[in-house]
Design a protein around this motif. Sequence first.
Motif, PDB file in Angstrom:
ATOM      1  N   HIS A  63       4.555   0.011   0.547  1.00  0.00           N
ATOM      2  CA  HIS A  63       5.099  -0.253  -0.779  1.00  0.00           C
ATOM      3  C   HIS A  63       6.602  -0.488  -0.747  1.00  0.00           C
ATOM      4  O   HIS A  63       7.123  -1.410  -1.378  1.00  0.00           O
ATOM      5  CB  HIS A  63       4.765   0.902  -1.728  1.00  0.00           C
ATOM      6  CG  HIS A  63       5.203   0.638  -3.130  1.00  0.00           C
ATOM      7  ND1 HIS A  63       6.404   1.084  -3.627  1.00  0.00           N
ATOM      8  CD2 HIS A  63       4.624  -0.078  -4.114  1.00  0.00           C
ATOM      9  CE1 HIS A  63       6.522   0.679  -4.878  1.00  0.00           C
ATOM     10  NE2 HIS A  63       5.462  -0.032  -5.197  1.00  0.00           N
ATOM     11  N   SER A 101       3.056   0.841  -8.020  1.00  0.00           N
ATOM     12  CA  SER A 101       2.576   1.541  -6.835  1.00  0.00           C
ATOM     13  C   SER A 101       1.202   2.168  -7.062  1.00  0.00           C
ATOM     14  O   SER A 101       0.434   2.350  -6.135  1.00  0.00           O
ATOM     15  CB  SER A 101       3.584   2.607  -6.392  1.00  0.00           C
ATOM     16  OG  SER A 101       4.016   3.335  -7.517  1.00  0.00           O
ATOM     17  N   GLY A 142       0.822  -1.205   0.000  1.00  0.00           N
ATOM     18  CA  GLY A 142       0.000   0.000   0.000  1.00  0.00           C
ATOM     19  C   GLY A 142       0.852   1.250   0.000  1.00  0.00           C
ATOM     20  O   GLY A 142       2.013   1.225  -0.385  1.00  0.00           O
ATOM     21  N   ARG A 143       0.242   2.313   0.453  1.00  0.00           N
ATOM     22  CA  ARG A 143       0.922   3.599   0.394  1.00  0.00           C
ATOM     23  C   ARG A 143       2.253   3.553   1.138  1.00  0.00           C
ATOM     24  O   ARG A 143       3.284   3.958   0.619  1.00  0.00           O
ATOM     25  CB  ARG A 143       0.013   4.674   1.009  1.00  0.00           C
ATOM     26  CG  ARG A 143       0.471   6.094   0.771  1.00  0.00           C
ATOM     27  CD  ARG A 143      -0.543   7.075   1.320  1.00  0.00           C
ATOM     28  NE  ARG A 143      -0.604   7.051   2.771  1.00  0.00           N
ATOM     29  CZ  ARG A 143       0.133   7.843   3.555  1.00  0.00           C
ATOM     30  NH1 ARG A 143       0.954   8.710   3.024  1.00  0.00           N
ATOM     31  NH2 ARG A 143       0.029   7.755   4.860  1.00  0.00           N
ATOM     32  N   ILE A 144       2.199   3.088   2.347  1.00  0.00           N
ATOM     33  CA  ILE A 144       3.414   3.065   3.154  1.00  0.00           C
ATOM     34  C   ILE A 144       4.189   1.770   2.955  1.00  0.00           C
ATOM     35  O   ILE A 144       5.413   1.761   2.897  1.00  0.00           O
ATOM     36  CB  ILE A 144       3.045   3.199   4.649  1.00  0.00           C
ATOM     37  CG1 ILE A 144       2.296   4.510   4.906  1.00  0.00           C
ATOM     38  CG2 ILE A 144       4.274   3.089   5.521  1.00  0.00           C
ATOM     39  CD1 ILE A 144       3.152   5.710   5.010  1.00  0.00           C
ATOM     40  N   GLU A 178      -6.105  -0.403   3.425  1.00  0.00           N
ATOM     41  CA  GLU A 178      -6.496   0.314   2.219  1.00  0.00           C
ATOM     42  C   GLU A 178      -7.555  -0.454   1.433  1.00  0.00           C
ATOM     43  O   GLU A 178      -7.449  -1.650   1.233  1.00  0.00           O
ATOM     44  CB  GLU A 178      -5.257   0.567   1.360  1.00  0.00           C
ATOM     45  CG  GLU A 178      -4.192   1.306   2.166  1.00  0.00           C
ATOM     46  CD  GLU A 178      -3.016   1.753   1.335  1.00  0.00           C
ATOM     47  OE1 GLU A 178      -3.125   1.826   0.107  1.00  0.00           O
ATOM     48  OE2 GLU A 178      -1.973   2.045   1.948  1.00  0.00           O
TER      49      GLU A 178
END
Lengths: 336, 336
Positions: free
Chosen positions: B195, B217, B191-193, B244
């Motif tokens: 990744h 991403s 996810g966002r972090i 997410e």
Amino acid sequence: MAVKAQGTTDIANPVNLNDPPQPLDEVERKTAHKSTETDESSGINSSGGTGGTIVELIRSNYIGFTRAERKLADALIANYPVAGLVSITEFAKSGAVSTPTVLRMIKKIGHNGFPPFQKVLREELQETLSNPIAKHERWSADAPEEHVINRFAEATFNNLSQSLKQIDYKVFDKIVALIAAKDRNVFIAGGRITHSIADYLFTHLQVVRTDVNMLPSSSSLWPHQLLNMHAGDLLVVFDIRRYEIDLYKFAELAAARDVQIVLMTDQWMSPIAALARYSINARIEVPSGWDSAVVTMFFIEALIAAVENQLWEETSHRMQELEGILNATQRFQKQP
Amino acid sequence: MAVKAQGTTDIANPVNLNDPPQPLDEVERKTAHKSTETDESSGINSSGGTGGTIVELIRSNYIGFTRAERKLADALIANYPVAGLVSITEFAKSGAVSTPTVLRMIKKIGHNGFPPFQKVLREELQETLSNPIAKHERWSADAPEEHVINRFAEATFNNLSQSLKQIDYKVFDKIVALIAAKDRNVFIAGGRITHSIADYLFTHLQVVRTDVNMLPSSSSLWPHQLLNMHAGDLLVVFDIRRYEIDLYKFAELAAARDVQIVLMTDQWMSPIAALARYSINARIEVPSGWDSAVVTMFFIEALIAAVENQLWEETSHRMQELEGILNATQRFQKQP
DNA sequence: GCAGAACTGTTACGATATTTACATAAAGCA
DNA sequence: TGCTTTATGTAAATATCGTAACAGTTCTGC
């Protein structure tokens, strides 16, 4: 390192041990129930029946547990099994739940009441104690001592405590001050392996402050970045053995432009150390064909936390803003 | 420790379940009294006061015990300390004495009642069971205790040992087997972090085996990847709070295609757990506005090492080849 | 946003445990 | 042996515990 779910409360108070933020256990209930079935059909979860030790039962039923039940299970596992050898009242208190919750959890793992449950706990304990092998020397108690996970844990703990013994906290603080200084641009560079780790720092630092740049993974593009780097700027570079020539050359060019360099390296130290203002060296040896990035990650996170702390005024603002944006994108599961 | 009045073996052998020694209670009163003086004059016995562990107290007061009390003491020492972690009624029964006898013995060794006595027993046990390293006062010796680095170290250490206590190594092994199976493709999503962390796994796994894919991403590109995913393939997904939605949806679609899912999540567990064949949950709380990825990294590295181990034949080959290629590119500093 | 379900804690009650007081039994001693 | 002292168990009282029923709260799905 996700933005914490509850946002405002603990974000307003980021580094505060005395009053730790309450954990949010926002897993959807329904999901958990679904998962029980799913997992059972796939044969992971034991039936939730009577077989196995209490820990095993707890683990295999964990997915079917509710929030309060998980809190309790965590408390028990944290002090296993002694935490369960008290009265049901005290046990409940140690998990910060009510006594009926204890009963419900116990019934979920297939026991009939508190006394029978406790009896099993005692029998297990007796079994463990009469076993000559000292099981508590292992990290993962139920895995064999020579299992990868235990050997890895051993190495990692050693790495961490060794690295911590060696670090000079004044250097740490200086680095924090460098990163926190808003009047300079920050550039982050990593090598073949360390690139992901550098990226991790980048992702977080971006939230904490402005003017943070990540160098592209292809070193051929780095020279372009040099144009943006000026005297007084900061370059955080990750270089762990085997040390990469491109990184060194780049650091050299940056140093020539009077860019301050902070180096994250290993115990043998990248040659970049000669160019760097400060370095942090992490122990990286593990029983594997690779080196470990765990300690490096630790330092990154500690650095971020410290910087965040130092810039709290601005950071909290930025984080709240980010929170709002992320909420607007509806990218995340609903908050509680 | 007192000179053993009756010279039996049971006291010298406190933890012995399989063959509990017969308690001897036919010791002459008179002899015992004599020996009291002897022992005290030779200074071996502590006064019978409150110091020391329960076993020690029992041993040093043994000569002052009456017959029934000795029976009880023998029973306790034979199954120490579990025999004492039951109700006073049962404890009395296990020594074939009455409950007031239990009380009297307890008072003789300087405790005030049954519950306090039992509490001490439990504390002792906890002490024995708890890991010696857990009592680390300060991590970085020269930094003040409240320095970020020490508080972070404390939290990280706890996270790691907690997570290790909870993990089921059989699940770990199953995951290793899944990843090591060469006949399936492996997809990695973060996810966002997370990744960057997913990327770290990707980088390493690529060396260890073929057919490893990293999802871009940007989640808008994920659906394309679905076309390449077939029944039996493996999706390793990282989802740490805040969970997410895109990841969940993607996992759902993958699950619908009978792709096996392995989830790396935190202690509160992403809802993807419901879709996943196996999950590993890492403790992530640290004194910061963020969550920690250190434990997740640890598990990744342990997984890679285990897979590498399992596929050693092929992997060693691949690694040597990679070594050659990297050398040819002259990307690294000369080896020492 | 609302109805319904699920989760969680509070309360109350019966059961059990702990403790004290007392009676009985055993041992020591002349 | 018989008296005294000590040891032990029985029984009753008191406190605590474990459990079930219930009600408030939170979460879920439409």
